[in-house]
Design a protein around this motif. Structure first.
Motif, PDB file in Angstrom:
ATOM      1  N   LYS A  91       3.643   2.671   3.257  1.00 22.60           N
ATOM      2  CA  LYS A  91       3.825   1.444   2.488  1.00 22.60           C
ATOM      3  C   LYS A  91       2.510   0.874   1.961  1.00 22.60           C
ATOM      4  O   LYS A  91       2.518  -0.115   1.239  1.00 22.60           O
ATOM      5  CB  LYS A  91       4.526   0.386   3.361  1.00 22.60           C
ATOM      6  CG  LYS A  91       5.970   0.738   3.699  1.00 22.60           C
ATOM      7  CD  LYS A  91       6.652  -0.398   4.427  1.00 22.60           C
ATOM      8  CE  LYS A  91       8.122  -0.061   4.701  1.00 22.60           C
ATOM      9  NZ  LYS A  91       8.802  -1.171   5.417  1.00 22.60           N
ATOM     10  N   LEU A  92       1.391   1.486   2.343  1.00 24.19           N
ATOM     11  CA  LEU A  92       0.097   1.010   1.858  1.00 24.19           C
ATOM     12  C   LEU A  92      -0.197   1.595   0.479  1.00 24.19           C
ATOM     13  O   LEU A  92       0.094   2.770   0.232  1.00 24.19           O
ATOM     14  CB  LEU A  92      -1.019   1.398   2.832  1.00 24.19           C
ATOM     15  CG  LEU A  92      -1.359   0.393   3.932  1.00 24.19           C
ATOM     16  CD1 LEU A  92      -0.179   0.233   4.883  1.00 24.19           C
ATOM     17  CD2 LEU A  92      -2.591   0.836   4.696  1.00 24.19           C
ATOM     18  N   PRO A  93      -0.792   0.808  -0.419  1.00 24.18           N
ATOM     19  CA  PRO A  93      -1.182   1.360  -1.725  1.00 24.18           C
ATOM     20  C   PRO A  93      -2.219   2.464  -1.553  1.00 24.18           C
ATOM     21  O   PRO A  93      -3.046   2.436  -0.634  1.00 24.18           O
ATOM     22  CB  PRO A  93      -1.761   0.154  -2.470  1.00 24.18           C
ATOM     23  CG  PRO A  93      -1.243  -1.053  -1.745  1.00 24.18           C
ATOM     24  CD  PRO A  93      -1.065  -0.637  -0.319  1.00 24.18           C
ATOM     25  N   ILE A  94      -2.170   3.422  -2.443  1.00 26.17           N
ATOM     26  CA  ILE A  94      -3.104   4.537  -2.360  1.00 26.17           C
ATOM     27  C   ILE A  94      -4.539   4.056  -2.540  1.00 26.17           C
ATOM     28  O   ILE A  94      -5.479   4.668  -2.024  1.00 26.17           O
ATOM     29  CB  ILE A  94      -2.740   5.606  -3.427  1.00 26.17           C
ATOM     30  CG1 ILE A  94      -3.548   6.875  -3.217  1.00 26.17           C
ATOM     31  CG2 ILE A  94      -2.915   5.042  -4.826  1.00 26.17           C
ATOM     32  CD1 ILE A  94      -3.276   7.582  -1.934  1.00 26.17           C
ATOM     33  N   THR A  95      -4.727   2.932  -3.238  1.00 28.55           N
ATOM     34  CA  THR A  95      -6.079   2.392  -3.427  1.00 28.55           C
ATOM     35  C   THR A  95      -6.679   1.890  -2.114  1.00 28.55           C
ATOM     36  O   THR A  95      -7.898   1.934  -1.922  1.00 28.55           O
ATOM     37  CB  THR A  95      -6.030   1.251  -4.444  1.00 28.55           C
ATOM     38  OG1 THR A  95      -4.995   0.319  -4.073  1.00 28.55           O
ATOM     39  CG2 THR A  95      -5.741   1.779  -5.844  1.00 28.55           C
ATOM     40  N   ILE A  96      -5.813   1.424  -1.203  1.00 33.48           N
ATOM     41  CA  ILE A  96      -6.284   1.005   0.126  1.00 33.48           C
ATOM     42  C   ILE A  96      -6.568   2.237   0.986  1.00 33.48           C
ATOM     43  O   ILE A  96      -7.596   2.322   1.674  1.00 33.48           O
ATOM     44  CB  ILE A  96      -5.251   0.093   0.797  1.00 33.48           C
ATOM     45  CG1 ILE A  96      -5.082  -1.211   0.009  1.00 33.48           C
ATOM     46  CG2 ILE A  96      -5.639  -0.200   2.247  1.00 33.48           C
ATOM     47  CD1 ILE A  96      -6.284  -2.129   0.038  1.00 33.48           C
TER      48      ILE A  96
END
Length: 579
Positions: free
Chosen positions: A161-166
């Motif tokens: 569920k975390l953005p790939i940018t994070i």
């Protein structure tokens, strides 16, 4: 003083205390030793496997007053404050309750300031996947280029569920589910120091209830101790936790492998008496037979099975007396029963029938034993098996020019026997070959069969309908044909054109004026069989004779005796693929 639960009292305080996460602790220790410490870490994994504990240990190792070291001292003020959660420079943030962009803006403001007492200012955000999209976007720049005195440690159970940018800005560490044997060893270490008397079997039940989570296992152990006190009985643990007693699983598998249907039904009765859920018991039984199958297939499968040493020994003993093929068939029956239990209103009956089917399953015969039996057949009697195919050769085909015995097709050969002419009627010469394209009838002795064959050669549709009719009366000037009531063949022949064609063909066949009458069979009296019925009777007689010949053949008799079999089907050689 308030009671401190075991999960908090025995929380790991050093990397060496972490159970089942050696790959994480070793990597972090090497990073501290070499000074290659990232600015952002992401700890992922199931609940209760040590993510937040590792974050605290890492914070202590980086800020210990004795100097950065792979293991914190846990005695200096910095370590004790972080352990107690009172340090102003190590902030633990709950991502589930601080999800907005305003919370992240406040965090960005705090990042600018140097730590008040410690070496690093560390932000630990638990359940970081709960942050909103705007909050993640507000954190991106700070996370990518934080000040040198700031470290971020994120923990989550749902990294997808975390953005790939994070994800791309963090060092990711995946925490594994803790193996049952390691959970049991850790629980044994704790109960020995707490002065609690409990067996390894009960600890295995507690650990299995924890499902790979050390925190859940310690919570279950706390519940057991609250019920049992300092001395824990195995039966109390099973009844308290509502799990299936493994002794029942061992009894069920022993009864199935021993083909004891009474014991199998007794196990199901006890499951119902104890109030266990039938589908839960079936699931546990599937897992148990999986363990037996793996143990039988691999041999020493201790590293593949999530079992304690005592349970491994029991599984090893049972697997040694079972065939791998039989265990696989038992698994298939249990998996099918599990699917039926999900929708059945009679769960006990479904489970009983599945276990009875397993207990009465016919054993497989090894291929080597079958080959030995075949060898014994060949050795019996002077070459009986070797000569078997020779005695079963089909009859040679008829010589050219010889008519076959079955019903012939109409042909243009043509000599008819003279038919009597009724009084007052003039004899009509037979039509010449050039007057009609219809071939002359061929005589075989069966007048009705010859007539149907003649009609079928001229008018196939009418001839096919006649095959369903019975010849009631054949005379010099009258032909009566009977059909069952509501017969499609009868209705098609009553059509005006079909009836006229049938009359013309009858006069041509019998060489005399004919009256054709179509009648309905009422069931009174006995009508001759139609051609289809005669053909079926002949085929049945032929098959019966063929089977009787096969059963009396010495090679077949020997094979049935050796294999304890029955004769299911008989076909002449060379026709098997055509049937």
């Amino acid at each position: 003083m308030s009671y401190l639960v075991l999960a908090r009292k025995w929380r790991p305080q050093t990397f060496s205390d972490l159970t089942g996460q050696e790959h994480v602790s070793r990597t972090l220790q090497n990073a501290i030793d070499s000074g290659r410490i990232a600015h952002a870490f992401l700890f992922t994994g199931a609940r209760g496997v040590g993510k937040t504990s590792s974050a605290r240990i890492l914070a202590k190792a980086l800020n210990c007053e004795q100097g950065m070291s792979p293991e914190p001292c846990n005695v200096c003020p910095a370590c004790t404050e972080i352990t107690a959660g009172t340090s102003v420079d190590v902030l633990e943030i709950d991502g589930a309750s601080n999800t907005g962009v305003d919370d992240i803006r406040e965090l960005r403001e705090n990042v600018k300031y140097l730590p008040s007492r410690l070496r690093y200012k560390i932000f630990i955000i638990d359940e970081v996947h709960m942050l909103s999209t705007n909050a993640f976007n507000a954190l991106l720049k700070t996370l990518e280029e934080p000040p040198p005195h700031v470290k971020f440690i994120f923990a989550t159970t749902e990294p997808h569920k975390l953005p790939i940018t994070i994800l791309s800005r963090c060092q990711r560490f995946d925490f594994r589910r803790i193996p049952l044997a390691k959970v049991v060893a850790r629980l044994r270490y704790i109960v020995d120091r707490e002065g609690i008397s409990i067996s390894d079997e009960s600890l295995a039940v507690v650990a299995r209830k924890g499902d790979g989570s050390m925190r859940d296992s310690l919570s279950v152990l706390d519940q057991v101790l609250a019920f049992c006190g300092e001395t824990v009985n195995d039966d109390d643990v099973v009844s308290l936790l509502g799990v299936v007693d493994r002794r029942l699983l061992l009894e069920a598998s022993a009864a199935v492998l021993g083909r004891d249907t009474r014991s199998v039904l007794g196990v199901v009765a006890r499951v119902d008496e104890f109030g266990y859920n039938m589908r839960q018991f079936c699931g546990e039984l599937i897992d148990h037979f999986r363990n037996l199958t793996i143990m039988r297939a691999v041999g020493d499968a201790g590293d593949l099975l999530d079992l304690s040493e005592a349970e491994l020994q029991s599984v090893r003993e049972q697997a040694s007396s079972a065939l791998l093929e039989d265990l696989q068939r038992h698994m298939t029956i249990l998996l099918r029963a599990d699917g039926e239990l999900a929708h059945s209103g009679y769960p006990r009956l479904v489970l009983e029938m599945a276990l009875v089917r397993m207990a009465t399953l016919a054993p497989l015969v090894p291929v080597g034993e079958l080959l030995d039996r075949l060898g014994r057949i060949e050795e019996r009697g002077s070459g009986v098996a070797a000569d078997a195919r020779a005695s079963w050769r089909p009859s040679p085909p008829p010589e050219a020019g010889v008519a076959p015995v079955p019903r012939p097709a109409p042909s243009a050969l043509a000599e008819q026997r003279p038919r009597p002419v009724p009084a007052g009627a003039e004899a009509k010469p037979p039509p010449s070959r050039s007057d009609s394209p219809v071939q002359e009838p061929r005589r075989t002795g069966d007048e009705w069969a010859d007539f149907v064959a003649f009609v079928k050669g001229a008018k196939p549709r009418i001839g096919t309908s006649l095959e369903y009719g019975s010849p009631l009366h054949i005379a010099a000037d009258r032909l009566e044909i009977g059909f069952p009531e509501n017969s499609f063949a009868l209705s098609s022949l009553r059509d005006g054109d079909a009836q006229a064609s049938l009359k013309a063909l009858a006069e041509r066949f019998f060489s005399a004026p004919m009256t054709v009458a179509l009648k309905v069979l009422t069931g009174e009296g006995h009508a001759p069989p139609n051609l289809l019925e005669k053909k079926r009777a002949e085929d049945e007689q032929r098959r019966t004779g063929l089977k009787r010949s096969a059963e009396s053949h010495p090679a077949v008799s020997s094979a049935l005796e050796v294999f304890d079999g029955t004769l299911a089907e008989v076909a002449p050689l060379g026709t098997r693929g055509k049937l």
